[in-house]
Scaffold this motif. Structure first.
Motif, PDB file in Angstrom:
ATOM      1  N   GLN A 128      -9.063 -22.515  43.224  1.00 41.72           N
ATOM      2  CA  GLN A 128      -8.461 -21.977  44.449  1.00 41.72           C
ATOM      3  C   GLN A 128      -7.709 -20.691  44.102  1.00 41.72           C
ATOM      4  O   GLN A 128      -6.483 -20.629  44.092  1.00 41.72           O
ATOM      5  CB  GLN A 128      -7.536 -23.024  45.066  1.00 41.72           C
ATOM      6  N   ASP A 182      -7.449 -17.781  45.632  1.00 41.12           N
ATOM      7  CA  ASP A 182      -6.651 -17.117  46.669  1.00 41.12           C
ATOM      8  C   ASP A 182      -5.258 -17.731  46.766  1.00 41.12           C
ATOM      9  O   ASP A 182      -4.256 -17.014  46.842  1.00 41.12           O
ATOM     10  CB  ASP A 182      -7.354 -17.213  48.032  1.00 41.12           C
ATOM     11  N   SER A 183      -5.223 -19.047  46.758  1.00 36.85           N
ATOM     12  CA  SER A 183      -3.929 -19.738  46.824  1.00 36.85           C
ATOM     13  C   SER A 183      -3.088 -19.433  45.597  1.00 36.85           C
ATOM     14  O   SER A 183      -1.890 -19.151  45.698  1.00 36.85           O
ATOM     15  CB  SER A 183      -4.142 -21.249  46.944  1.00 36.85           C
ATOM     16  N   LYS A 210      -2.557 -25.470  55.371  1.00 38.89           N
ATOM     17  CA  LYS A 210      -1.143 -25.662  55.035  1.00 38.89           C
ATOM     18  C   LYS A 210      -0.442 -24.324  54.879  1.00 38.89           C
ATOM     19  O   LYS A 210       0.684 -24.140  55.353  1.00 38.89           O
ATOM     20  CB  LYS A 210      -1.023 -26.477  53.742  1.00 38.89           C
ATOM     21  N   GLU A 211      -1.132 -23.377  54.231  1.00 33.97           N
ATOM     22  CA  GLU A 211      -0.537 -22.055  54.031  1.00 33.97           C
ATOM     23  C   GLU A 211      -0.296 -21.354  55.364  1.00 33.97           C
ATOM     24  O   GLU A 211       0.738 -20.708  55.567  1.00 33.97           O
ATOM     25  CB  GLU A 211      -1.450 -21.199  53.156  1.00 33.97           C
ATOM     26  N   SER A 251      -5.804 -26.433  51.989  1.00 36.53           N
ATOM     27  CA  SER A 251      -4.717 -25.599  51.470  1.00 36.53           C
ATOM     28  C   SER A 251      -4.466 -24.405  52.379  1.00 36.53           C
ATOM     29  O   SER A 251      -3.319 -24.029  52.643  1.00 36.53           O
ATOM     30  CB  SER A 251      -5.060 -25.125  50.060  1.00 36.53           C
ATOM     31  N   ASP A 252      -5.563 -23.793  52.874  1.00 38.12           N
ATOM     32  CA  ASP A 252      -5.427 -22.645  53.775  1.00 38.12           C
ATOM     33  C   ASP A 252      -4.709 -23.035  55.058  1.00 38.12           C
ATOM     34  O   ASP A 252      -3.875 -22.284  55.571  1.00 38.12           O
ATOM     35  CB  ASP A 252      -6.803 -22.067  54.120  1.00 38.12           C
ATOM     36  N   TYR A 303      -1.731 -15.951  45.803  1.00 38.16           N
ATOM     37  CA  TYR A 303      -0.642 -15.853  46.787  1.00 38.16           C
ATOM     38  C   TYR A 303       0.688 -16.294  46.173  1.00 38.16           C
ATOM     39  O   TYR A 303       1.704 -15.586  46.272  1.00 38.16           O
ATOM     40  CB  TYR A 303      -0.976 -16.721  48.006  1.00 38.16           C
ATOM     41  N   TYR A 304       0.672 -17.450  45.513  1.00 41.24           N
ATOM     42  CA  TYR A 304       1.914 -17.969  44.935  1.00 41.24           C
ATOM     43  C   TYR A 304       2.381 -17.136  43.742  1.00 41.24           C
ATOM     44  O   TYR A 304       3.581 -16.958  43.529  1.00 41.24           O
ATOM     45  CB  TYR A 304       1.735 -19.428  44.534  1.00 41.24           C
ATOM     46  N   LYS A 328      -9.598 -26.176  49.392  1.00 39.23           N
ATOM     47  CA  LYS A 328      -9.149 -24.828  49.759  1.00 39.23           C
ATOM     48  C   LYS A 328      -8.936 -24.728  51.261  1.00 39.23           C
ATOM     49  O   LYS A 328      -7.981 -24.095  51.736  1.00 39.23           O
ATOM     50  CB  LYS A 328     -10.178 -23.789  49.309  1.00 39.23           C
TER      51      LYS A 328
END
Length: 332
Positions: A2, A4-5, A241-242, A238-239, A8-9, A235
């Motif tokens: 993942q 992208d996640s 949630k993001e 996760s997206d 981001y973090y 993902k």
């Protein structure tokens, strides 16, 4: 993965590191970003970040971090086919690892140097580097490096036409890969054993090795597909949630702005109210002062008029007349 996640973090961590002026945190967040770019095949971006990390590593004055950075820069140059630059950084790393007596990193560096020499068709130097890597890897119990080095020696001798040597090294690599349960290395060794035995004219044996390679390849590919689907599902979750987190953050920011505006308006109103009260008080005081001055002036005017000579004369005459009249009345 993942990515992208993770990116981001890591960017959030990088902002925090800059805010805190924490070079240790910044180093590890940038290293994470560089690893992601490397995994995605974005080697130019990875190298640019590794160059930034080189400056931070020097500033941190941590030789172990600097060693890892030198190795990573070498890998980035190798990925970009800038093999001479890769060798320069690997040599710098090798010297530093030797000074630090870090045999684990020294093992990896010798292996990487061997792969560069192999790509440069420098067979003797490549063989020497791989054999050194094997000796160090056995000492440090890095079995995966032993397997990869044996495999690379097998490929090296296959390309050089030394088929018996090639087969011996590949057989050793296959046996160890099976013992360690590293299926990817098992598959690669079956593939090259098939090529070696075919080159030797042992077609039946070559076919057997090729079948083993194909079965493992299909199995690993299917596993990879399942993992890819699972990663995509994760993902997607996760997206979501993001997005929910971002929406909540935006709402919180909006509420903070509204609250700040309300506080500002309240302060302005209080200040204006105090100003109006002060102005009214000053105007009232000014009015009172004017009235007092006016009254004082009237009193002064009356006093002055009373002190006028004509007024005094008239008053005395009136008193005299009053006294004469009284005396006349008494005489009669």
């Amino acid at each position: 993965g993942q990515y992208d996640s993770a990116q981001y973090y890591l960017l959030q961590c990088d902002r925090l590191a800059n805010k805190l002026d924490d070079n240790n945190l910044r180093y590890y967040t940038l290293q994470g970003q560089a690893n992601i770019h490397d995994a995605l095949g974005e080697f130019e971006k990875s190298l640019a970040l590794e160059k930034q990390l080189e400056k931070i590593a020097k500033h941190l004055d941590n030789e172990n971090i600097r060693l890892t950075n030198l190795l990573n820069i070498g890998v980035s140059f190798a990925n970009l086919e800038k093999l001479d630059s890769a060798l320069v950084y690997y040599e710098l790393g090798k010297n530093l690892a030797f000074q630090l007596q870090d045999d684990e990193q020294l093992t990896l560096i010798h292996y990487n140097i061997g792969t560069v020499y192999d790509r440069l068709n420098m067979e003797v130097e490549a063989e020497e580097s791989f054999k050194t890597a094997i000796a160090l890897a056995r000492k440090t119990k890095q079995q995966h490096v032993v397997i990869r080095s044996l495999h690379m020696l097998g490929r090296l001798f296959l390309e050089g036409g030394k088929l018996n040597k090639a087969q011996n090294y590949l057989n050793d690599a296959l046996e160890l890969a099976n013992d360690e349960g590293i299926l990817l290395d098992v598959m690669w060794n079956y593939e090259y054993l098939s090529k070696v035995t075919e080159a030797k004219g042992n077609y039946a044996e070559a076919l057997t090795f090729h079948k083993e390679y194909s079965q493992l390849s299909d199995s690993i590919l299917n596993t990879s597909k399942i993992e890819t689907i699972k990663n995509l599902e994760e993902k997607n979750e996760s997206d979501k949630k993001e997005q929910a987190i971002q929406l909540l953050e935006e709402q919180t920011k909006l509420q903070d702005i509204q609250l700040s505006q309300q506080k500002t308006i309240t302060v302005i109103l209080i200040v204006l109210s105090i100003a109006i009260i002060v102005i009214l008080f000053l105007l009232y005081q000014q009015y009172r002062n004017k009235q007092e001055v006016k009254q004082w002036k009237m009193q002064q005017k009356m006093l002055r008029s009373q002190m006028n000579p004509h007024f005094i004369f008239n008053a005395l005459t009136s008193i005299q007349n009053f006294v004469i009249n009284e005396e006349s009345e008494l005489a009669t």
